[in-house]
Design an enzyme around this catalytic site. Structure first.
Site, short mmCIF file in Angstrom:
data_model
loop_
_atom_site.label_atom_id
_atom_site.label_comp_id
_atom_site.label_asym_id
_atom_site.label_seq_id
_atom_site.Cartn_x
_atom_site.Cartn_y
_atom_site.Cartn_z
N LYS A 5 41.17 36.47 36.25
CA LYS A 5 42.01 37.25 37.17
C LYS A 5 41.95 36.68 38.60
O LYS A 5 42.74 37.02 39.44
CB LYS A 5 41.60 38.71 37.14
CG LYS A 5 41.86 39.38 35.77
CD LYS A 5 41.41 40.83 35.77
CE LYS A 5 41.47 41.49 34.39
NZ LYS A 5 42.81 41.89 33.99
N HIS A 41 45.79 42.02 22.33
CA HIS A 41 45.76 42.14 23.79
C HIS A 41 45.20 40.93 24.50
O HIS A 41 45.09 40.95 25.73
CB HIS A 41 44.93 43.36 24.21
CG HIS A 41 45.63 44.66 24.04
ND1 HIS A 41 46.50 45.17 24.98
CD2 HIS A 41 45.62 45.55 23.03
CE1 HIS A 41 46.96 46.33 24.57
NE2 HIS A 41 46.46 46.59 23.38
N LYS A 92 53.02 48.87 38.13
CA LYS A 92 52.83 50.04 39.00
C LYS A 92 53.11 49.67 40.45
O LYS A 92 53.71 50.44 41.20
CB LYS A 92 51.40 50.58 38.87
CG LYS A 92 51.11 51.17 37.49
CD LYS A 92 49.62 51.39 37.24
CE LYS A 92 49.37 51.61 35.75
NZ LYS A 92 47.97 51.41 35.36
N LYS A 116 41.62 45.53 39.93
CA LYS A 116 41.55 45.32 38.49
C LYS A 116 40.12 44.96 38.15
O LYS A 116 39.31 44.74 39.04
CB LYS A 116 42.50 44.21 38.04
CG LYS A 116 42.46 42.95 38.92
CD LYS A 116 43.49 41.94 38.49
CE LYS A 116 44.88 42.20 39.00
NZ LYS A 116 45.88 42.51 37.99
N ARG A 117 39.80 44.88 36.83
CA ARG A 117 38.47 44.42 36.44
C ARG A 117 38.18 43.07 37.09
O ARG A 117 39.08 42.25 37.28
CB ARG A 117 38.43 44.26 34.92
CG ARG A 117 38.51 45.58 34.19
CD ARG A 117 37.21 46.30 34.16
NE ARG A 117 36.24 45.58 33.38
CZ ARG A 117 35.04 46.07 33.06
NH1 ARG A 117 34.69 47.27 33.46
NH2 ARG A 117 34.20 45.38 32.34
N THR A 161 49.46 45.84 33.59
CA THR A 161 50.30 47.02 33.83
C THR A 161 50.20 47.41 35.30
O THR A 161 51.11 48.01 35.84
CB THR A 161 49.88 48.22 32.95
OG1 THR A 161 48.46 48.36 33.03
CG2 THR A 161 50.29 48.02 31.50
#
Ligand code: D6G
Length: 794
Positions: free
Chosen positions: A537, A353, A643, A531-532, A639
């Site tokens: 990110k 991952h 969505k 998100k985290r 993911t």
């Protein structure tokens, strides 16, 4: 045994029955939670029927079973999902209203089971739902954490953490299985007795199973999520108690329970390393014993294991399952080592991952050997066997005093998969380059997916209603049917599509007003990053752009700006101080920007606390724009990105992870692309003053950074964000500054498009129609065919 499915009374009668006889409450005095328990039991009865039938069919067919081992299952709430999957949602709402209750209040009373940190855990939950929908006999194995991911709140804009307590009330979905307990050991010595190797651990703990049924679409198949809880072998020391040493009498129990007490935050921290390794062994070893117990009940020959069992390691956290399987086969069942290793290699598969070096697990061999001395020997023998078979091999599982779980998993696995096309390609050229050269057949790709039952049908009734009105309901079980929406997209249909989005935005605005007392402009573009919190990110890229935008708006308030609401949500690992600073900066900037009368109608910034599955279910349907802005090459798949597209929010994003495939499918013209590509990132980073150059070239960026460093957003403590500014103007490893200018450009392109409502809604609707491929049903079909060689029993 009665093989027929019982006919159930009307749901309403069943709710009342359970309220009285299971919950033990009188309807006149029942609380909201009592009604929720009663409804859950009524639903559970029906799920259990399908569960028993699936269990019987699996045994009867002697079918191959899939075992999905995952440290995290981010399942969220189960009641609404179950009602939807069993087609009982309308009947349940009607029954509750009829009895004078508010159905939404009852459904939302359920706590959100946060047994995961983020994407990896949510993926496991989507996979469980798709496995059941497709009728593949499967078990999820994980840990029954007493406390899931911490509850987040803000004090003066800073993240505060409190324990999450989903189990402080009965968890109606689970069945305790006291008969399914295994005693596991840690530490001790390895000795040889009668020519056999014997591991004598000194610290013993019991794993006890709790089963939760996982129902698929239309309730046609139900699988099992089996979570392990820690228990003491001798829970109570009567002798100590009688001596008056009351606390010490229960010490064993307290220590054993520690093992399943908390979910560790995924990133960074060193704290609790030993406990985390224990957790990994605890659930992996219990699962292996359970798998072998089930197999051996009906089969004598362990060499047949790979034909009946496929084990999937969700990342390396359960990697110790491989050596444990070999240990039992060899030490306890007397199978020759090479044969035991061969059986394991044909049974175990591994999903990678991450390519982030710091996130690839490795353990200090001292610690590892103290807890698992026999496994350390087995890992050496695995390395030896690998070396014998491949004399040119350069990579070993144990190296430089470290046990490397990624390499170990690779060597032991039959198939190793990446989670998006880009990520799988990068695995071959970076982390697993040498191993890939030796085993070119091992690496396969399975791009992640999301279950459309939860992530469109249930969470977005406004849009799913429109879709079903237009093309029928077949899409819920076969998401590729969304493609048939395209010919229907005339002006009238697009108007209905916009109305659905407006409904969702209004609902979110109501929620934000309730939660934060803030009124959102629902005409504005809802721009969402959830998100985290992590530097890769790049939530800091997003807030810097917001700051720059605010500054420009102040310069020219009448320049015809597209109004925006920037929405953030996400938790930072408690020990990840930089990420926590980014949260602080977003909250501080929000306070200043939201209070500015000049820009108030054009720009708002909101950070919603305590991001979880339930909050995602509210936010995603209401989003206009999806922020997927990681440094290229860093996000394995994502993911959330899927969505959003599925719910009609075009992406502003980099060519990273599954963004690449989303763009290919929805069309480049329906995606706001920006930023460097993965292959450009290293070259850019190699320029010594890349950040300074980027700042010098973009006055907007320079000014935004200045505002952060001069205390514009932290007047009481001007230096509060010096660390962020220093990082971004110096090393800027994640290339925030280098991507800023192009990000700004893409955002203004989004602004211009949004002003043309028809153009925007066409883009958004095409994102929906072309996202069918991102169903986790498609992903699971891929695993079944390419990795597990299992089949559906439906
Ligand atoms: C699940 C489903 C239930 C079954 C139980 C034990 O809870 O029907 O009886 O697992 O099954 P085995 O572990 O013995 O297969």
């Amino acid at each position: 045994m009665n093989q027929t499915t019982p006919v159930h009374p009307a749901l309403r009668d069943q709710i009342l029955h359970h309220l009285t006889y299971t919950v033990g409450k009188d309807a006149d005095h029942a609380q909201l939670s009592d009604w929720r328990f009663a409804l859950s039991h009524a639903l559970r009865d029906r799920i259990v029927d399908a569960w028993m039938s699936a269990t019987r069919q699996t045994y009867k067919a002697d079918a191959k079973r899939v075992y999905y081992l995952s440290m995290e299952f981010l399942i969220g709430r189960l009641l609404e999902d179950g009602l939807n999957n069993l087609g009982l949602a309308d009947e349940a709402r009607a029954a509750l209203s009829d009895m004078g209750l508010d159905p939404e209040a009852v459904l939302h009373d359920e706590p959100d089971a946060a047994l995961g940190n983020g994407g990896l855990g949510r993926l496991a939950a989507c996979f469980m739902e798709s496995l059941a929908t497709l009728g593949v006999p499967a078990y999820g194995y994980g840990i029954r954490y007493e406390h899931g991911l911490f509850r987040q709140s803000f004090a003066d804009g800073r993240q505060m953490e409190a324990p999450e307590t989903w189990l402080d009330q009965p968890h109606v979905w689970e069945f305790e299985r006291p008969e399914a307990r295994f005693t596991l050991g840690f530490g001790g010595d390895v000795t040889t007795r009668d020519g056999k190797t014997v591991w004598q651990p000194t610290e013993m703990v019991q794993a006890e199973a709790f089963d939760t049924p996982m129902a698929g679409w239309k309730g046609r198949w139900v699988n099992t999520l089996r979570l392990w809880a820690g228990r003491a072998v001798d829970p109570f020391d009567l002798e100590r108690f009688n001596r008056g040493d009351f606390a010490a009498a229960s010490e064993g129990e307290a220590l054993a329970r520690t093992i399943s007490r908390v979910l560790y935050p995924e990133d960074s921290t060193e704290i609790g390393k030993a406990l985390r390794l224990k957790q990994e062994y605890f659930f992996s070893a219990a699962s292996i014993r359970d798998i072998l117990r089930r197999f051996e009940a009906d089969h004598g020959d362990l060499t047949a294991l790979p034909s009946k069992v496929a084990i999937q390691l969700n990342d390396t956290h359960p990697a110790i399952a491989g050596p444990e399987l070999i240990r039992i086969l060899h030490d306890e069942r007397g199978i020759a080592f090479d044969d035991a290793m061969h059986i394991a290699q044909n049974t175990v598969n591994y999903t990678n991952h991450t390519l982030l070096p710091e996130a690839l697990e490795s353990w200090d061999e001292g610690l590892f050997g103290r807890l698992l001395p026999r496994h350390l020997q087995i890992i050496d023998r695995i390395d030896d066997a690998h070396a014998k078979a491949h004399p040119k091999r350069t990579v070993t599982a144990r190296e430089h005093g470290q046990v490397k779980m990624g390499e170990l998993s690779f060597i032991l696995a039959n198939r190793v998969n990446g989670v998006s096309a880009l990520h799988t390609g990068l695995m071959k050229t970076t982390v697993f380059k040498d191993l890939h050269a030796l085993h070119p057949e091992k690496i396969v790709n399975q791009t992640n997916g999301v279950t459309p039952r939860r992530w469109l049908n249930a969470c977005n009734p406004a849009l799913s209603g429109l879709i079903s009105d237009t093309i029928g309901t077949g899409w819920i079980g076969d998401l590729e049917q969304l493609a048939t929406l395209e010919p229907h997209m005339d002006d009238a249909w697009l108007e209905r599509f916009r109305a659905a989005k407006r409904t969702n935005k209004t609902a979110l605005a109501d929620f934000v007003r309730e939660q934060l007392g803030m009124t959102l402009n629902t005409d504005a573009m809802f721009d969402v990053q959830i998100k985290r919190m992590h530097e890769y990110k790049r939530q800091h890229l997003n807030i810097l752009e917001a700051i720059a935008l605010w500054q420009e708006m102040r310069d020219a308030p009448d320049a015809g700006w597209t109004p925006r609401v920037k929405i953030f949500a996400g938790k930072a690992a408690p020990g990840y101080f930089f990420a926590k600073d980014i949260i602080g900066l977003i909250n501080d900037a929000a306070a200043v920007i939201n209070a500015d009368p000049l820009t108030r109608d054009m720009l708002q910034v909101v950070f919603l606390p305590n991001y979880n599955v339930t909050l995602a279910e509210r936010l995603i349907p209401a989003a206009d724009l999806s922020e997927q802005i990681s440094t290229a090459g860093k996000e394995a798949s994502g993911t959330g990105n899927m969505k959003f597209a599925l719910n009609g929010a075009p992406t502003v994003g980099t060519l990273d992870g599954a963004n690449v495939e989303i763009r290919e499918r929805v069309g480049a013209e329906n995606f706001f692309l920006f930023g460097m590509e993965a292959h450009e990132v290293d070259a850019r980073r190699a320029i010594p003053d890349h950040a300074a150059q980027a700042i010098a070239a973009d006055p907007r960026l320079a000014r935004a950074l200045r505002a952060v460093s001069d205390g514009t957003f932290s007047k009481d403590e001007p230096n509060r964000y010096a660390g962020i500014v220093e990082n971004l103007s110096g090393p800027d490893y994640f290339l925030v500054c280098s991507d800023f200018t192009d990000y700004w450009r893409a955002q203004r392109e989004a602004d211009a498009t949004y002003l043309d409502a028809k153009h925007w809604s066409t883009m958004a609707a095409l994102n929906v129609a072309r996202s069918g491929w991102f169903s986790s049903d498609r992903t699971i079909r891929g695993y079944v065919a390419d990795i597990w060689k299992a089949s559906s029993l439906l």
